[in-house]
Design a protein around this motif. Structure first.
Motif, short mmCIF file in Angstrom:
data_model
loop_
_atom_site.label_atom_id
_atom_site.label_comp_id
_atom_site.label_asym_id
_atom_site.label_seq_id
_atom_site.Cartn_x
_atom_site.Cartn_y
_atom_site.Cartn_z
N GLN A 419 -11.29 53.92 67.97
CA GLN A 419 -11.50 55.37 67.86
C GLN A 419 -10.60 55.96 66.79
OE1 GLN A 419 -12.48 58.03 71.45
NE2 GLN A 419 -11.09 56.49 72.26
N ARG A 420 -9.46 55.28 66.56
CA ARG A 420 -8.47 55.87 65.64
C ARG A 420 -8.34 55.13 64.32
NH1 ARG A 420 -3.89 57.14 70.00
NH2 ARG A 420 -2.58 57.55 68.21
N PHE A 421 -8.72 53.84 64.32
CA PHE A 421 -8.50 53.05 63.10
C PHE A 421 -9.65 52.08 62.80
CE2 PHE A 421 -4.27 53.97 64.79
CZ PHE A 421 -3.69 54.57 63.68
N HIS A 422 -9.81 51.84 61.50
CA HIS A 422 -10.62 50.71 61.05
C HIS A 422 -9.61 49.69 60.52
CE1 HIS A 422 -12.77 48.16 58.38
NE2 HIS A 422 -12.72 48.93 57.30
N LEU A 423 -9.65 48.47 61.07
CA LEU A 423 -8.69 47.44 60.62
C LEU A 423 -9.36 46.67 59.49
CD1 LEU A 423 -7.65 48.25 63.47
CD2 LEU A 423 -6.84 45.92 63.73
N ASP A 424 -9.05 47.08 58.28
CA ASP A 424 -9.76 46.55 57.12
C ASP A 424 -9.08 45.27 56.62
OD1 ASP A 424 -11.06 46.04 54.81
OD2 ASP A 424 -10.68 48.00 53.87
N SER A 425 -9.68 44.13 57.00
CA SER A 425 -9.12 42.85 56.54
C SER A 425 -10.08 42.20 55.53
CB SER A 425 -8.87 41.92 57.73
OG SER A 425 -10.08 41.69 58.43
N GLY A 426 -10.94 43.04 54.93
CA GLY A 426 -11.89 42.52 53.94
C GLY A 426 -13.06 41.84 54.62
N THR A 437 -5.87 27.47 72.09
CA THR A 437 -7.04 28.34 71.90
C THR A 437 -7.40 28.30 70.42
OG1 THR A 437 -5.66 30.25 71.43
CG2 THR A 437 -6.31 29.93 73.74
N LEU A 438 -8.55 28.88 70.11
CA LEU A 438 -9.02 28.85 68.73
C LEU A 438 -8.37 29.98 67.93
CD1 LEU A 438 -11.23 27.05 67.48
CD2 LEU A 438 -12.81 28.92 67.87
N GLN A 439 -7.39 29.62 67.13
CA GLN A 439 -6.63 30.68 66.45
C GLN A 439 -6.95 30.73 64.97
OE1 GLN A 439 -2.54 29.77 67.26
NE2 GLN A 439 -3.04 29.48 69.42
N PRO A 440 -6.64 31.88 64.33
CA PRO A 440 -6.80 31.90 62.88
C PRO A 440 -5.76 30.98 62.23
CG PRO A 440 -6.10 34.06 63.74
CD PRO A 440 -6.24 33.16 64.91
N LYS A 441 -6.21 30.27 61.21
CA LYS A 441 -5.34 29.29 60.55
C LYS A 441 -4.28 29.99 59.70
CE LYS A 441 -6.74 24.88 58.78
NZ LYS A 441 -7.96 24.27 58.27
N THR A 442 -4.68 31.15 59.16
CA THR A 442 -3.75 31.91 58.31
C THR A 442 -3.57 33.29 58.92
OG1 THR A 442 -5.69 32.56 57.09
CG2 THR A 442 -4.37 30.79 56.14
N ARG A 443 -2.61 34.04 58.38
CA ARG A 443 -2.42 35.39 58.91
C ARG A 443 -3.64 36.25 58.58
NH1 ARG A 443 2.92 38.28 57.78
NH2 ARG A 443 2.53 37.82 55.61
N VAL A 444 -4.02 37.12 59.52
CA VAL A 444 -5.11 38.06 59.25
C VAL A 444 -4.44 39.41 58.98
CG1 VAL A 444 -7.16 39.20 60.20
CG2 VAL A 444 -6.68 36.81 60.79
N LEU A 445 -4.38 39.78 57.69
CA LEU A 445 -3.71 41.03 57.34
C LEU A 445 -4.76 42.12 57.16
CD1 LEU A 445 -1.10 39.64 54.81
CD2 LEU A 445 -0.67 40.47 57.14
#
Ligand code: HEM
Length: 451
Positions: A419-426, A437-445
């Motif tokens: 409601q307050r943000f769009h998390l724009d990671s491209g 668990t199935l995790q992201p291999k790299t940081r998701v910025l």
């Protein structure tokens, strides 16, 4: 290409190495390994992990039958040293009558009626996080989601008694989870318990911290309960639980189940949320529908438990994220005497595996499987999903106890933050690392933008 042949048409599997079997290929990249087994050999593939004979099954009806037969003709796979150190004899580790008793004792604490009372904590924690974010800021999505679900897990489990102790508990849990992940991927699975490795030493130290912290919280709860205080956190419900003979959980059992619920609940949900944000970032239309639904249903206010049912698109976003990135990517069970599957006998001792990862990405059940399409889950969607083709929470008698908890948490957290943000990671998706668990291999910025 995915095979469409009937199960068992080809019994051949990948060639095993002496002693190691197919461990090298499995340990190198288990996700690619399972997909290649299905694509190269079909829906029923024998393979070996060290001395262990295995079969991978890739048809939904076989997955459903397997999960339904666990604690019957199939036994749960034995978990290794790291799991036992951490979870003791908790419900995930226990089998047979011990498991039945524990499951019956734990289940009431996570029933939908109880999840209602945890929903307010979920929303409160998400809202507090949103309050620390500013538009234009850059955030590490996985780190933010992990911190958030940790806070929710500690608060819903232990209530206010854990205030001020979240730091050491979370740090010790994070260390323990890394060693569990290594074991889960087969890297330390065959080491005898007496072998000391740096990872195992770290694990022992982390478990000692957890034992101390959780013993403190349990004592505080017992004192409050003796003084007649009414609480509605998970631990209080476990303290009040009685088995069929009227017996309570012992202190050791309370410790084991508390850690089990924490481990079962927080990392699975934080990775689900991380992937959901990443998928939404690359899907402007799905995001627009989300914003639209949140405006319509909530009109700017915070969600409550009752909104969960109304937030249909939000729930479909979560469901689709769980399809593309199922946190638990592998499930197995071991054949007992007289076991069979799909009408064919399975030799005793054979471990049968099924992978939500490869099943959820099979174009036979999910056309264009890599595409993020929450509309697949519309009631009138043209392509019906076969039963058991989507099974992020497992199934059968040992299905996830916290599925409702997790689905409500993920949807409410998304609703508060989106409601307050769009998390724009491209638009580019991170690679995957199959740990516990199935995790992201790299940081998701992501850059925080207006929705
Ligand atoms: C998105 C989040 C979650 C996913 C994907 C997930 C997935 C699973 C799966 C696949 C299983 C069955 C494993 C097997 O058959 O080998 C399972 C079991 C379990 N889960 Fe979850 N889980 C999630 C969240 C939670 C939460 C929030 C809790 C607790 C509040 C929880 C508690 C448990 C417990 C106690 C079991 C063991 C049940 C038994 O053995 O009888 N899970 N989970």
């Amino acid at each position: 290409m995915t095979s469409t042949q009937s199960p068992g048409a080809r019994a051949a599997g990948p060639r095993p190495w002496p002693l190691l079997g197919n461990l090298p290929a499995f340990a190198r990249d288990p996700l690619a390994f399972f997909e290649s087994l299905r694509d190269d050999y079909g829906d029923w593939v024998p393979w070996a992990l060290g001395p262990q004979r295995n079969v991978l099954v890739s048809r939904p009806e076989h997955a459903g039958e397997l999960l339904g037969a666990v604690e019957g003709t199939f036994k749960p796979t034995e978990l290794g040293w790291a799991f036992r150190q951490l979870l003791g004899e908790g419900v995930v580790v226990a089998t047979g009558d011990d498991w039945r008793r524990k499951r019956a004792l734990v289940q009431p604490a996570v029933r939908p009626r109880q999840v209602r009372s945890y929903a307010a904590t979920m929303v409160e924690c998400a809202d507090a996080l949103a309050g620390t974010w500013c538009e234009g800021e850059r955030v590490d999505v996985h780190r933010e989601m992990a911190a958030l679900t940790q806070r929710i897990a500690v608060r819903t489990l232990f209530g206010s008694d854990a205030a001020g102790r979240e730091g050491p508990i979370s740090a010790a849990m994070a260390t323990a989870q890394r060693e569990l992940g290594a074991e889960f991927r087969g890297l330390t699975l065959f080491l005898p318990p007496w072998v000391r490795t740096p990872g195992r030493r770290r694990m022992r130290r982390a478990v000692a911290v957890l034992d101390r912290e959780i013993a403190y919280v349990i004592r505080e709860h017992e004192a409050a309960s003796n003084a007649g205080a009414e609480r509605d956190d998970l631990l209080s419900r476990l303290l009040a639980a009685r088995d069929e003979h009227g017996g309570p959980l012992s202190r050791k059992e309370l410790r084991d189940e508390s850690i089990t619920l924490y481990i079962g609940g927080h990392e699975t949900t934080s990775t689900t949320l991380t992937w959901a944000w990443q998928l939404l970032s690359g899907a402007p239309e799905a995001r627009a529908r989300l914003t639209d639904e949140l405006d319509r249903v909530l009109g700017g206010r915070l969600p409550t438990y009752d909104d969960y049912v109304r937030l249909r698109w939000t729930r479909q976003v979560v469901k689709e994220a769980l399809r593309i990135y199922p946190p638990i990517w592998l499930i197995s069970a071991v054949a007992g005497q007289g076991a069979s599957l799909g009408g064919r006998p399975v030799p005793e001792g054979t471990a049968v595996w099924t992978s939500p990862w490869s099943m959820h990405r099979d174009p036979r059940w999910f056309p264009d499987p890599e595409s993020f399409r929450p509309e697949r889950w519309d009631e009138d969607a043209p392509h019906a999903v076969p039963e058991h083709a989507w099974f992020p929470f497992g199934g059968g008698p040992r299905a996830c106890l916290g599925a409702r908890f997790a689905l409500v948490e993920a949807a409410l957290v998304l609703a508060v933050l989106a409601q307050r943000f769009h998390l724009d990671s491209g638009t580019e998706r991170a690679g995957v690392f199959p740990g516990l668990t199935l995790q992201p291999k790299t940081r998701v910025l992501a850059t925080l933008a207006a929705p």
